[in-house]
Design a protein around this motif. Structure first.
Motif, PDB file in Angstrom:
ATOM      1  N   ALA A   1      -6.755  12.139   3.031  1.00 24.93           N
ATOM      2  CA  ALA A   1      -5.339  12.045   3.404  1.00 24.93           C
ATOM      3  C   ALA A   1      -4.544  13.149   2.722  1.00 24.93           C
ATOM      4  CB  ALA A   1      -4.782  10.669   3.021  1.00 24.93           C
TER       5      ALA A   1
ATOM      6  N   PHE B   1       0.817  -1.192   0.000  1.00 30.19           N
ATOM      7  CA  PHE B   1       0.000   0.000   0.000  1.00 30.19           C
ATOM      8  C   PHE B   1       0.869   1.268   0.000  1.00 30.19           C
ATOM      9  CE2 PHE B   1      -2.581   3.235   1.570  1.00 30.19           C
ATOM     10  CZ  PHE B   1      -3.834   2.924   1.118  1.00 30.19           C
ATOM     11  N   LEU B   2       1.872   1.271   0.888  1.00 25.30           N
ATOM     12  CA  LEU B   2       2.762   2.433   0.978  1.00 25.30           C
ATOM     13  C   LEU B   2       3.490   2.637  -0.351  1.00 25.30           C
ATOM     14  CD1 LEU B   2       3.740   4.435   3.302  1.00 25.30           C
ATOM     15  CD2 LEU B   2       5.818   3.093   3.321  1.00 25.30           C
TER      16      LEU B   2
ATOM     17  N   THR C   1      -2.697  16.644   4.306  1.00 22.75           N
ATOM     18  CA  THR C   1      -1.259  16.834   4.179  1.00 22.75           C
ATOM     19  C   THR C   1      -0.943  18.088   3.377  1.00 22.75           C
ATOM     20  OG1 THR C   1      -1.274  14.441   3.953  1.00 22.75           O
ATOM     21  CG2 THR C   1       0.850  15.519   3.826  1.00 22.75           C
TER      22      THR C   1
ATOM     23  N   HIS D   1     -20.676   2.973   6.107  1.00 23.27           N
ATOM     24  CA  HIS D   1     -20.739   1.511   6.101  1.00 23.27           C
ATOM     25  C   HIS D   1     -22.176   0.993   6.181  1.00 23.27           C
ATOM     26  CE1 HIS D   1     -21.258   0.857  10.524  1.00 23.27           C
ATOM     27  NE2 HIS D   1     -20.768   2.080  10.539  1.00 23.27           N
TER      28      HIS D   1
ATOM     29  N   ARG E   1     -10.009   1.317   7.498  1.00 22.59           N
ATOM     30  CA  ARG E   1      -9.999   2.668   6.939  1.00 22.59           C
ATOM     31  C   ARG E   1      -9.034   3.577   7.672  1.00 22.59           C
ATOM     32  NH1 ARG E   1     -15.605   5.409   5.347  1.00 22.59           N
ATOM     33  NH2 ARG E   1     -14.124   6.893   4.483  1.00 22.59           N
ATOM     34  N   LEU E   2      -8.917   3.418   8.989  1.00 20.60           N
ATOM     35  CA  LEU E   2      -7.973   4.253   9.730  1.00 20.60           C
ATOM     36  C   LEU E   2      -6.541   3.895   9.314  1.00 20.60           C
ATOM     37  CD1 LEU E   2      -7.425   6.415  11.762  1.00 20.60           C
ATOM     38  CD2 LEU E   2      -7.674   4.764  13.599  1.00 20.60           C
ATOM     39  N   GLU E   3      -6.290   2.601   9.164  1.00 21.50           N
ATOM     40  CA  GLU E   3      -4.984   2.138   8.683  1.00 21.50           C
ATOM     41  C   GLU E   3      -4.684   2.763   7.328  1.00 21.50           C
ATOM     42  OE1 GLU E   3      -4.217  -2.161   9.061  1.00 21.50           O
ATOM     43  OE2 GLU E   3      -3.682  -2.093   6.945  1.00 21.50           O
ATOM     44  N   PHE E   4      -5.724   2.796   6.506  1.00 15.93           N
ATOM     45  CA  PHE E   4      -5.614   3.348   5.177  1.00 15.93           C
ATOM     46  C   PHE E   4      -5.250   4.830   5.214  1.00 15.93           C
ATOM     47  CE2 PHE E   4      -6.912   5.025   1.285  1.00 15.93           C
ATOM     48  CZ  PHE E   4      -6.719   4.018   0.393  1.00 15.93           C
ATOM     49  N   LEU E   5      -5.947   5.575   6.090  1.00 15.32           N
ATOM     50  CA  LEU E   5      -5.680   7.012   6.213  1.00 15.32           C
ATOM     51  C   LEU E   5      -4.241   7.235   6.683  1.00 15.32           C
ATOM     52  CD1 LEU E   5      -7.401   9.712   6.019  1.00 15.32           C
ATOM     53  CD2 LEU E   5      -7.366   9.693   8.494  1.00 15.32           C
ATOM     54  N   VAL E   6      -3.800   6.413   7.651  1.00 18.80           N
ATOM     55  CA  VAL E   6      -2.436   6.524   8.167  1.00 18.80           C
ATOM     56  C   VAL E   6      -1.426   6.279   7.044  1.00 18.80           C
ATOM     57  CG1 VAL E   6      -0.746   5.463   9.712  1.00 18.80           C
ATOM     58  CG2 VAL E   6      -3.073   5.878  10.519  1.00 18.80           C
ATOM     59  N   ASP E   7      -1.587   5.178   6.324  1.00 14.09           N
ATOM     60  CA  ASP E   7      -0.649   4.852   5.255  1.00 14.09           C
ATOM     61  C   ASP E   7      -0.638   5.938   4.187  1.00 14.09           C
ATOM     62  OD1 ASP E   7      -0.108   2.576   6.621  1.00 14.09           O
ATOM     63  OD2 ASP E   7      -1.003   1.196   5.200  1.00 14.09           O
ATOM     64  N   GLY E   8      -1.830   6.450   3.866  1.00 15.11           N
ATOM     65  CA  GLY E   8      -1.915   7.500   2.860  1.00 15.11           C
ATOM     66  C   GLY E   8      -1.161   8.753   3.300  1.00 15.11           C
ATOM     67  N   ILE E   9      -1.388   9.175   4.535  1.00 11.28           N
ATOM     68  CA  ILE E   9      -0.733  10.399   5.018  1.00 11.28           C
ATOM     69  C   ILE E   9       0.779  10.207   5.098  1.00 11.28           C
ATOM     70  CG2 ILE E   9      -0.457  11.853   7.079  1.00 11.28           C
ATOM     71  CD1 ILE E   9      -3.430  12.002   7.338  1.00 11.28           C
TER      72      ILE E   9
ATOM     73  N   LEU F   1     -16.666   1.843  17.190  1.00 10.57           N
ATOM     74  CA  LEU F   1     -16.966   3.267  17.297  1.00 10.57           C
ATOM     75  C   LEU F   1     -17.594   3.764  15.995  1.00 10.57           C
ATOM     76  CD1 LEU F   1     -16.162   5.933  19.009  1.00 10.57           C
ATOM     77  CD2 LEU F   1     -14.189   6.011  17.508  1.00 10.57           C
ATOM     78  N   GLY F   2     -17.758   2.866  15.041  1.00  7.58           N
ATOM     79  CA  GLY F   2     -18.225   3.281  13.746  1.00  7.58           C
ATOM     80  C   GLY F   2     -17.053   3.616  12.833  1.00  7.58           C
ATOM     81  N   VAL F   3     -15.830   3.439  13.349  1.00  4.03           N
ATOM     82  CA  VAL F   3     -14.645   3.669  12.522  1.00  4.03           C
ATOM     83  C   VAL F   3     -14.014   2.306  12.242  1.00  4.03           C
ATOM     84  CG1 VAL F   3     -12.340   4.641  12.452  1.00  4.03           C
ATOM     85  CG2 VAL F   3     -14.191   5.941  13.486  1.00  4.03           C
TER      86      VAL F   3
ATOM     87  N   ASP G   1     -11.012   8.317   1.207  1.00  4.74           N
ATOM     88  CA  ASP G   1      -9.892   8.273   2.148  1.00  4.74           C
ATOM     89  C   ASP G   1      -8.654   8.912   1.535  1.00  4.74           C
ATOM     90  OD1 ASP G   1     -11.558   7.020   3.855  1.00  4.74           O
ATOM     91  OD2 ASP G   1     -10.591   5.076   3.809  1.00  4.74           O
TER      92      ASP G   1
ATOM     93  N   ASN H   1     -17.053   7.962   8.081  1.00  2.00           N
ATOM     94  CA  ASN H   1     -16.883   6.587   8.541  1.00  2.00           C
ATOM     95  C   ASN H   1     -18.135   6.029   9.194  1.00  2.00           C
ATOM     96  OD1 ASN H   1     -14.353   4.777   9.098  1.00  2.00           O
ATOM     97  ND2 ASN H   1     -13.622   6.821   8.600  1.00  2.00           N
ATOM     98  N   ARG H   2     -18.731   6.867  10.060  1.00  2.00           N
ATOM     99  CA  ARG H   2     -19.841   6.365  10.862  1.00  2.00           C
ATOM    100  C   ARG H   2     -21.073   6.073  10.035  1.00  2.00           C
ATOM    101  NH1 ARG H   2     -20.861   8.074  16.804  1.00  2.00           N
ATOM    102  NH2 ARG H   2     -22.349   6.437  16.338  1.00  2.00           N
TER     103      ARG H   2
ATOM    104  N   LEU I   1      -5.211  10.608  15.293  1.00  7.09           N
ATOM    105  CA  LEU I   1      -5.344  11.869  14.557  1.00  7.09           C
ATOM    106  C   LEU I   1      -4.273  12.862  14.995  1.00  7.09           C
ATOM    107  CD1 LEU I   1      -9.210  12.395  14.204  1.00  7.09           C
ATOM    108  CD2 LEU I   1      -7.554  11.866  12.410  1.00  7.09           C
TER     109      LEU I   1
ATOM    110  N   LEU J   1      -8.645   6.731  18.326  1.00  3.72           N
ATOM    111  CA  LEU J   1      -8.870   7.611  17.177  1.00  3.72           C
ATOM    112  C   LEU J   1      -8.254   8.985  17.413  1.00  3.72           C
ATOM    113  CD1 LEU J   1     -10.215   8.013  14.416  1.00  3.72           C
ATOM    114  CD2 LEU J   1     -12.219   8.869  15.609  1.00  3.72           C
TER     115      LEU J   1
ATOM    116  N   HIS K   1     -16.329  -2.286  13.839  1.00  3.09           N
ATOM    117  CA  HIS K   1     -17.059  -1.019  13.867  1.00  3.09           C
ATOM    118  C   HIS K   1     -17.455  -0.603  15.268  1.00  3.09           C
ATOM    119  CE1 HIS K   1     -17.980  -2.026   9.524  1.00  3.09           C
ATOM    120  NE2 HIS K   1     -17.329  -0.901   9.486  1.00  3.09           N
TER     121      HIS K   1
ATOM    122  N   TRP L   1     -14.067  13.346   8.355  1.00  2.00           N
ATOM    123  CA  TRP L   1     -13.703  11.985   7.977  1.00  2.00           C
ATOM    124  C   TRP L   1     -14.329  10.983   8.951  1.00  2.00           C
ATOM    125  CZ3 TRP L   1     -10.802   8.094  10.377  1.00  2.00           C
ATOM    126  CH2 TRP L   1     -10.477   7.011   9.543  1.00  2.00           C
TER     127      TRP L   1
END
Lengths: 189, 189, 189, 189
Positions: C25, B18-19, C29, C82, D15-23, D9-11, C21, C78-79, D96, D92, D7, C74
């Motif tokens: 992202a 992914f990265l 940035t 889905h 997707r959070l992993e995705f946002l992290v990798d993207g940023i 928290l509904g997150v 997403d 997410n909430r 962030l 979360l 889900h 964002w």
């Protein structure tokens, strides 16, 4: 089996999809980087800031139009891409050509934004979309001939996309021709 | 089992992929940010805008070439990466080194675009690709020795990639040497 | 079945999620690209560099606020996302409209950072969030009417999101109105 | 069950992993945007271009260092993130906060590149990493207390990450303190 269909050429369908989505996301966001913050003398004056922003109204119009164009191109990529069973060399080359146009698009948009009434800026903008669309159409027709479509693709669906592609290519080529004609007239006149 | 193969080092294969895809997508799109909108006096003149753009023809040529180079590097990453069963520390380091070159590539491309006939700009451009390719080759050979290849990788396939890697490394090292020689000649002369 | 729910319109839910997403992202940035490195005379002077940076404190404040706003938007995406079973044309249009606002947001943030006390900059900033939120609310209510929610969505959950949406839309519209009023007062005064 | 853990928290964790990798991918690539193409008089002179580039050697050094720092932070995120069963509100918020530091990092890197010997630039650079690391450590310890770790996480593994976190936080805080002390000395002296 799945391994084979996914890695026919050694390029996974998911990763190419990923690259496409990534480049579209970036191209759509990069468009806005071309919008410059105007310099005004009195920081609190609505009139000054407003007229500065209005002065660049062409750039904002070009931004909105270009975001929509990229959105529509992405939508059509979605509608066709999931019918491919695997990625052939032809599909990869056609996709990379399309991606190079998508990534080049923010430059064309910024050029059009600054030179809205210059036939050359218009020609480049339309030509960029035209090359994208022609490559996409060739990919679609070629993929069918190479027999890499999934069985779920009905003949009607294939024909619908093919006809739409022919119409779009004709329309865009005509637009490019008109704009090139305007360029020639501008240089001559 | 799957958990183990995916998280040998605590780095999931999917996230590294992914990265890589993300950085390639961004590097390919960022290339275009180096293309500057030219300033011309008469906004509607095709002749002026055209000659301004032609003046930066080197930049456009460098853009196209660099997009193709990144596309080919991404393609080869695809062809080899799916044979790894898990990510070892060596693979991670080699991948990060390759990524730092891929992310650095837009700078080299912009430098080459502006200084097309400067041996130093050419040296940096070629050296960037060379470091990328040598790291990729070392990763491939090292991964085999560490025994992390999936059983589906045949000896022929492995050898094909290894030989291609050797040839590419020799060719790129030779290109770097020639360009460094040109640099020395330029400084001397 | 899964194929059908995923490709109702030919747009896969995963790919649209991916585009969202990706754009978030990038927007998060890109915000930082608007922060300029200040020029100071004495490179080693903390006092000079400090006062230069403090001079742009508004920009840093705007950066932090905008990062938080994008993070919250964002989170709410997410909430709700889905719960959709598939992507209809209305959802796609609403999502693209929201994305165009998210991608436009870094420009509004940079404008606000430089013109913190200009009512027009504030109006644009708030209006950008307001259009995003109204489109998101319309998407939510429309999706329920079109019957594309998954059965796991309880009435309480739906109502909670709907009421929150109504409150947010009213609040944001009021903020836009106040800021436009300030703009008018500024032009008049 | 899977639905629930994903889900909470509904997150979704993906997707959070995705946002992290993207940023991270973007921050790593955006670093290079701070490298400016130098202007030289004689386009073909290696000597001139070389000395211009050497003049910005600090920027290149800062680029390499910062790419490595981001790579290491991404690696450690990988090693810990897959142990979370679901995303709580605390995770979360901590993520962030870390992302806002990662996205802010290219600015710190560019500032350090230009003002390598300015204590304030160094302080900001180290403080950015320190805030990231402290937030990451709090997330790790808090996640264990909230009981959201997967059963596969052994006590040794948890303790290893916790101790490493404590050491890193102490080291980074000390570095920040030293740099702030240098700032004070610089202002005084």
């Amino acid at each position: 089996m799945d391994e084979h269909s996914g890695h026919g050429l050694g390029v996974s369908k998911a990763r190419l999809e990923f690259l496409v989505d990534g480049i579209f996301a970036i191209a759509m966001t990069v468009l806005v980087l071309e919008l410059k913050i105007p310099e005004v003398e009195h920081h609190r004056s609505v009139r000054e800031l407003g007229s500065s922003l209005l002065h660049h109204a062409g750039t904002f119009g070009s931004y909105l139009l270009s975001f929509m164009v990229l959105g529509v191109l992405w939508y059509w990529h979605n509608r066709r891409y999931h019918y491919y069973r695997r990625i052939t060399k032809s599909i990869l080359v056609a996709e990379l050509l399309q991606l190079s146009m998508a990534a080049f698009f923010p430059f064309c948009a910024a050029l059009l934004g600054q030179y809205l009434f210059n036939p050359l800026a218009r020609s480049l903008y339309v030509a960029c979309v035209a090359v994208y669309r022609v490559a996409g159409h060739a990919e679609w027709v070629g993929a069918r001939r190479a027999g890499v479509m999934i069985p779920e693709l009905s003949d009607e669906e294939y024909e619908m996309h093919r006809k739409r592609g022919v119409r779009a290519c004709i329309l865009l080529t005509a637009l490019v021709a008109i704009n090139i004609f305007n360029c020639v007239a501008n240089v001559m006149g």
